[in-house]
Design an enzyme around this catalytic site. Structure first.
Site, PDB file in Angstrom:
ATOM      1  N   LYS A  43       4.662  12.835   5.035  1.00  0.00           N
ATOM      2  CA  LYS A  43       3.965  12.697   3.759  1.00  0.00           C
ATOM      3  C   LYS A  43       3.139  11.402   3.990  1.00  0.00           C
ATOM      4  O   LYS A  43       1.945  11.491   3.713  1.00  0.00           O
ATOM      5  CB  LYS A  43       5.308  12.401   2.714  1.00  0.00           C
ATOM      6  CG  LYS A  43       4.977  11.543   1.534  1.00  0.00           C
ATOM      7  CD  LYS A  43       5.980  11.288   0.523  1.00  0.00           C
ATOM      8  CE  LYS A  43       5.718  10.299  -0.474  1.00  0.00           C
ATOM      9  NZ  LYS A  43       5.480   9.036  -0.086  1.00  0.00           N
ATOM     10  N   ASN A  44       3.673  10.471   4.291  1.00  0.00           N
ATOM     11  CA  ASN A  44       2.951   9.062   4.414  1.00  0.00           C
ATOM     12  C   ASN A  44       1.764   9.040   5.400  1.00  0.00           C
ATOM     13  O   ASN A  44       1.021   8.435   5.309  1.00  0.00           O
ATOM     14  CB  ASN A  44       3.712   7.933   4.670  1.00  0.00           C
ATOM     15  CG  ASN A  44       4.874   7.738   3.472  1.00  0.00           C
ATOM     16  OD1 ASN A  44       4.641   8.202   2.323  1.00  0.00           O
ATOM     17  ND2 ASN A  44       5.917   6.938   3.663  1.00  0.00           N
ATOM     18  N   CYS A  53       6.831   5.111  -6.682  1.00  0.00           N
ATOM     19  CA  CYS A  53       8.307   5.044  -7.137  1.00  0.00           C
ATOM     20  C   CYS A  53       8.633   3.696  -7.662  1.00  0.00           C
ATOM     21  O   CYS A  53       7.947   2.573  -7.106  1.00  0.00           O
ATOM     22  CB  CYS A  53       9.332   5.403  -6.182  1.00  0.00           C
ATOM     23  SG  CYS A  53       9.221   7.229  -5.495  1.00  0.00           S
ATOM     24  N   ARG A  70       5.691  -4.084  -6.115  1.00  0.00           N
ATOM     25  CA  ARG A  70       4.600  -3.598  -5.033  1.00  0.00           C
ATOM     26  C   ARG A  70       3.267  -3.727  -5.362  1.00  0.00           C
ATOM     27  O   ARG A  70       2.485  -3.131  -6.067  1.00  0.00           O
ATOM     28  CB  ARG A  70       4.800  -1.803  -5.264  1.00  0.00           C
ATOM     29  CG  ARG A  70       6.332  -1.434  -5.171  1.00  0.00           C
ATOM     30  CD  ARG A  70       6.412   0.078  -5.187  1.00  0.00           C
ATOM     31  NE  ARG A  70       5.963   0.618  -3.874  1.00  0.00           N
ATOM     32  CZ  ARG A  70       6.153   1.850  -3.527  1.00  0.00           C
ATOM     33  NH1 ARG A  70       6.451   2.757  -4.634  1.00  0.00           N
ATOM     34  NH2 ARG A  70       5.733   2.303  -2.549  1.00  0.00           N
ATOM     35  N   ASP A  93      13.072   3.632   3.843  1.00  0.00           N
ATOM     36  CA  ASP A  93      12.795   5.063   3.496  1.00  0.00           C
ATOM     37  C   ASP A  93      14.054   5.774   3.733  1.00  0.00           C
ATOM     38  O   ASP A  93      14.262   6.817   3.094  1.00  0.00           O
ATOM     39  CB  ASP A  93      11.543   5.642   3.735  1.00  0.00           C
ATOM     40  CG  ASP A  93      10.359   5.235   2.751  1.00  0.00           C
ATOM     41  OD1 ASP A  93      10.445   4.460   1.911  1.00  0.00           O
ATOM     42  OD2 ASP A  93       9.398   5.726   3.343  1.00  0.00           O
ATOM     43  N   ARG A 128       8.615  15.385  -4.640  1.00  0.00           N
ATOM     44  CA  ARG A 128       7.170  14.614  -4.130  1.00  0.00           C
ATOM     45  C   ARG A 128       6.998  14.421  -2.653  1.00  0.00           C
ATOM     46  O   ARG A 128       6.124  14.365  -2.025  1.00  0.00           O
ATOM     47  CB  ARG A 128       7.223  13.287  -4.723  1.00  0.00           C
ATOM     48  CG  ARG A 128       6.760  13.397  -6.225  1.00  0.00           C
ATOM     49  CD  ARG A 128       6.676  11.894  -6.862  1.00  0.00           C
ATOM     50  NE  ARG A 128       6.016  10.884  -5.804  1.00  0.00           N
ATOM     51  CZ  ARG A 128       6.285   9.785  -5.431  1.00  0.00           C
ATOM     52  NH1 ARG A 128       7.114   9.078  -5.962  1.00  0.00           N
ATOM     53  NH2 ARG A 128       5.534   9.425  -4.341  1.00  0.00           N
TER      54      ARG A 128
HETATM   55  C1  UD1 Z   1       4.657   2.653   2.398  1.00  0.00           C
HETATM   56  C2  UD1 Z   1       5.242   3.936   2.219  1.00  0.00           C
HETATM   57  C3  UD1 Z   1       6.531   3.748   1.691  1.00  0.00           C
HETATM   58  C4  UD1 Z   1       7.439   2.831   2.376  1.00  0.00           C
HETATM   59  C5  UD1 Z   1       6.818   1.662   2.914  1.00  0.00           C
HETATM   60  C6  UD1 Z   1       7.352   0.638   3.664  1.00  0.00           C
HETATM   61  C7  UD1 Z   1       3.399   5.227   1.875  1.00  0.00           C
HETATM   62  C8  UD1 Z   1       2.390   5.999   0.762  1.00  0.00           C
HETATM   63  N1  UD1 Z   1       4.364   4.670   1.406  1.00  0.00           N
HETATM   64  O1  UD1 Z   1       4.495   2.169   1.262  1.00  0.00           O
HETATM   65  O2  UD1 Z   1       7.221   4.995   1.579  1.00  0.00           O
HETATM   66  O3  UD1 Z   1       8.720   2.425   2.024  1.00  0.00           O
HETATM   67  O4  UD1 Z   1       5.114   1.952   3.314  1.00  0.00           O
HETATM   68  O5  UD1 Z   1       7.527   1.277   5.010  1.00  0.00           O
HETATM   69  O6  UD1 Z   1       2.797   5.354   2.901  1.00  0.00           O
HETATM   70  N2  UD1 Z   1       3.319  -5.724  -0.282  1.00  0.00           N
HETATM   71  C9  UD1 Z   1       2.567  -6.809  -1.011  1.00  0.00           C
HETATM   72  N3  UD1 Z   1       1.247  -7.153  -1.105  1.00  0.00           N
HETATM   73  C10 UD1 Z   1       0.619  -5.840  -0.726  1.00  0.00           C
HETATM   74  C11 UD1 Z   1       1.210  -4.812  -0.059  1.00  0.00           C
HETATM   75  C12 UD1 Z   1       2.469  -4.776   0.154  1.00  0.00           C
HETATM   76  O7  UD1 Z   1       3.313  -7.834  -1.347  1.00  0.00           O
HETATM   77  O8  UD1 Z   1      -0.848  -5.724  -0.874  1.00  0.00           O
HETATM   78  C13 UD1 Z   1       4.808  -5.820  -0.258  1.00  0.00           C
HETATM   79  C14 UD1 Z   1       5.535  -4.829  -0.968  1.00  0.00           C
HETATM   80  O9  UD1 Z   1       5.528  -5.228  -2.400  1.00  0.00           O
HETATM   81  C15 UD1 Z   1       6.554  -4.294  -0.279  1.00  0.00           C
HETATM   82  C16 UD1 Z   1       6.166  -4.529   1.192  1.00  0.00           C
HETATM   83  O10 UD1 Z   1       5.152  -5.380   1.081  1.00  0.00           O
HETATM   84  O11 UD1 Z   1       7.683  -5.270  -0.604  1.00  0.00           O
HETATM   85  C17 UD1 Z   1       6.185  -3.283   1.959  1.00  0.00           C
HETATM   86  O12 UD1 Z   1       4.893  -2.585   1.518  1.00  0.00           O
HETATM   87  P1  UD1 Z   1       3.746  -1.762   2.331  1.00  0.00           P
HETATM   88  O13 UD1 Z   1       3.920  -1.786   3.533  1.00  0.00           O
HETATM   89  O14 UD1 Z   1       2.305  -2.050   1.849  1.00  0.00           O
HETATM   90  O15 UD1 Z   1       4.436  -0.430   1.564  1.00  0.00           O
HETATM   91  P2  UD1 Z   1       3.535   0.880   0.981  1.00  0.00           P
HETATM   92  O16 UD1 Z   1       2.324   0.903   1.600  1.00  0.00           O
HETATM   93  O17 UD1 Z   1       3.446   0.691  -0.437  1.00  0.00           O
END
Ligand code: UD1
Length: 417
Positions: free
Chosen positions: A22-23, A116, A121, A304, A397
């Site tokens: 998915k990701n 979610c 986030r 996850d 999803r």
């Molecule tokens: C992706 C995955 C999700 C998985 C996560 C961590 C997708 C679509 N989703 O989510 O399933 O749980 O990686 O492996 O690929 N953060 C910030 N600022 C930012 C970006 C992130 O503070 O600009 C924080 C987030 O709030 C969170 C952490 O960093 O606490 C990890 O986020 P990130 O690695 O960006 O996850 P996603 O890409 O949202």
């Protein structure tokens, strides 16, 4: 309201095929708009997030055909329209259009992404990255308007190795003049999958899968072809199910390097499995030992899989703990797990203890997020009696054909629209 109904305690045997990740897929589809005309993405999972992305891409003028196991994408008539909120809020990954459309057109307008509800986030790391590349970011209510006369390659240091930000900046940097260097980049396999697609369309990307990634901007990306990697989270979920209910259950499509942290924990718990090529065979295991799990970025234990493995921990004698380091709000599944008979206690905001073994009993539960839904579904599979899972759209999803895959190996599970 749609629901999943499970009659628990059925032994599972046969083979489950793992779908595309998915990701990865949710990043590869937006990445395809970098191509001037054509691209193909094979092994795309059949999940609702992909249907929403296709809707956005068709809205932008892409022609998409699903044939011969691939999505054939034609971007010749791509238009840079503002992406309406009703489409972008359907999933988090809509934010990848920020990087991709910025690279292609120098402008993008999109509402804040959905996804979610598992914590705050924010996307500040993405935004800082776009700004470092020379873009201006305006936020009006929850709409992002990002513009750049010219994107310029530069060195960007991430405060945190965010998966989303790493991919988004790789996409934007593809349209920049010169070389961009991302330091403290995420190292998840999805990053490597996206990099291989970019390389295939002619963009020079070095270092994906390490902490430093370099991208040379390129004006004419085209004809990208890529296979979506097998889903490591789906693999892990079925392995956990196999450890609870399997009888020589075969899980096909494993890349063991992608699930190393899970396998180490299973070893520690005392779960036996065999891996032969890309097939992992597993049976229900006895005499399991409690463990402490801490979620971390790749190659650490994936957040996850934290919720799915919680259900396994309820079956182990003793006290296990889970420390969630990525999200503030990822224990919501434990409310319904406890209603089914589990004993879990949230010790602090990010620490959970699980006491076992507990006999779970089927009841009506409500899914609050994708992986929390998987945790309840696993609970339903091992529980005595019938479990009814409401709001199961969350599960659909992220898990391709889950009802069919589990039914085929002996589960009694049905979906009602
Ligand atoms: C992706 C995955 C999700 C998985 C996560 C961590 C997708 C679509 N989703 O989510 O399933 O749980 O990686 O492996 O690929 N953060 C910030 N600022 C930012 C970006 C992130 O503070 O600009 C924080 C987030 O709030 C969170 C952490 O960093 O606490 C990890 O986020 P990130 O690695 O960006 O996850 P996603 O890409 O949202």
């Amino acid at each position: 309201m749609s629901k999943i109904i499970i009659e628990g305690q059925k032994e599972l045997s046969g083979e489950i095929n793992i779908s595309g990740a998915k990701n990865s897929a949710v990043a590869l589809l937006p990445a395809s708009v970098l191509c001037k005309s054509k691209s193909v993405i094979y092994n795309v999972p059949e999940i609702s997030d992909i249907s929403y992305l296709i809707e956005i891409m068709e809205f932008l003028g892409c022609k998409i055909e699903n044939k011969n196991g691939g999505l054939f994408i034609d971007t010749t008539e791509l238009r840079n329209e503002p992406i309406p909120e009703n489409l972008s809020v359907q999933m988090r990954a809509s934010y990848y259009f920020m990087g991709a459309l910025l690279a292609r057109f120098g402008k993008v307008e999109i509402s804040f992404p959905g996804g979610c509800n598992i914590g705050a986030r924010p996307i500040d790391i993405h935004i800082k990255g776009f700004e470092k590349l020379g873009a201006t970011v305006e936020i009006i209510k929850n709409r992002y308007i990002i513009t750049a006369k010219k994107l310029k390659g530069t060195k960007i240091y991430f405060d945190f190795p965010s998966v989303g930000a790493t991919i988004n900046i790789m996409l934007a940097a593809s349209g920049a003049e010169g070389t961009t260097i991302i330091e403290n980049a995420a190292m998840e396999p999805e990053i490597v999958n996206v990099a291989s697609f970019l390389i295939n369309m002619g963009i020079n990307v070095r270092g994906a899968g390490t902490k430093t990634i370099e991208i040379d901007g390129y004006k004419e990306p085209d004809n990208g072809v890529v296979d979506v990697f097998p889903d490591r989270i789906e693999s892990g979920t079925y392995i956990i199910i196999g450890a609870l209910l399997g009888k020589d259950l075969r899980i096909k499509g494993i890349i063991k390097e992608h699930i190393g942290a899970l396998l180490m924990k299973l070893d520690e718990i005392g779960i036996k499995y065999q891996i032969d090529g890309d097939v992992l065979t597993i049976s229900k295991c006895e005499d399991l030992k409690p463990v402490n799990i801490k979620t971390q970025v790749f190659p650490g234990f994936p957040t996850d899989l934290q919720q799915p493995i919680t259900t396994l921990l309820t079956q182990i004698k003793g006290v296990s703990t889970i420390e969630e380091t990525l999200y503030e709000n990822r224990f919501k599944n434990t409310y319904d797990l406890n209603r089914m008979g589990a004993i879990t206690n949230i010790l602090t905001l990010n620490k959970l203890e699980v006491k076992g073994p507990r006999k779970l009993k089927g009841t009506k539960v409500i899914t609050t997020d994708l992986r929390g839904g998987a945790s309840l579904l696993i609970a339903g599979l091992i529980a005595e009696g019938v479990t009814e899972i409401e709001q199961c759209e969350y599960i659909l999803r992220g898990y391709s054909n889950i009802i069919e895959k589990l039914s085929n190996v002996g589960a009694k599970i049905d979906f009602f629209e």
